[in-house]
Design an enzyme around this catalytic site. Structure first.
Site: not given
Ligand code: GDP
Length: 139
Positions: A11, A51, A59, A87, A93, A104, A114, A117, A128
């Site tokens: 990222k 996304y 968010f 993963r 996350t 991470r 973070n 992805h 993807e």
């Molecule tokens: P991942 O699969 O671990 O990347 O997590 P998710 O699919 O739930 O979320 C996608 C991305 O959104 C994450 O990698 C973060 O960059 C962002 N994100 C997820 N949860 C939050 C949150 O609670 N707050 C904010 N600001 N960003 C979030």
């Protein structure tokens, strides 16, 4: 079991901080082979489409702004059980919850910024990969 392909993105936070090389080394040490990679600057439309599943989340606009804030590095990675193993290797996350030694835990700054992805299912990996790489680029 035969090898599987998955999609990762270094990222903008980690790419901009110069951590791409270290993160790729970490992934190679975990047995992943790089099959395709390119530096990309996502448009707002691309980030929103990528996304889309999070469109209703509070968010979402902040995430899109972050993902368009600078170059990132999408990669196609191959390994046995690539989707689930990647993963595990990237960690939770929220870096506060990520196991020590995960990407991470080492490079993420916050739950949003973070570092990396990774596709979370084989179906999403396929979708993807197609988002970033034409099939002919996957060697
Ligand atoms: P991942 O699969 O671990 O990347 O997590 P998710 O699919 O739930 O979320 C996608 C991305 O959104 C994450 O990698 C973060 O960059 C962002 N994100 C997820 N949860 C939050 C949150 O609670 N707050 C904010 N600001 N960003 C979030």
């Amino acid at each position: 079991m035969s090898d599987e392909l998955t999609l990762a993105i270094i990222k903008p936070d980690a790419f901009g901080a110069g951590h791409a090389g270290d993160i790729i080394s970490h992934l190679e040490e975990e047995g992943f082979e790089l099959r395709a990679a390119r530096v990309a600057e996502l448009s707002r439309e691309q980030a929103e489409a990528f996304y889309a599943v999070h469109r209703e989340k509070p968010f979402f606009s902040s995430l899109v702004q972050f993902m368009t804030s600078g170059p990132c590095l999408p990669m196609a990675l191959e390994r046995e059980n690539a989707v689930s193993h990647l993963r595990d290797v990237i960690g939770a996350t929220d870096p506060e919850e990520a196991d020590p030694g995960t990407v991470r835990a080492e490079y993420a700054q916050s739950v949003e910024r973070n570092a990396i992805h990774a596709a979370d299912s084989p179906d999403n990996a396929e979708r993807e990969l197609a988002f970033f790489f034409p099939r002919t680029e996957l060697v």
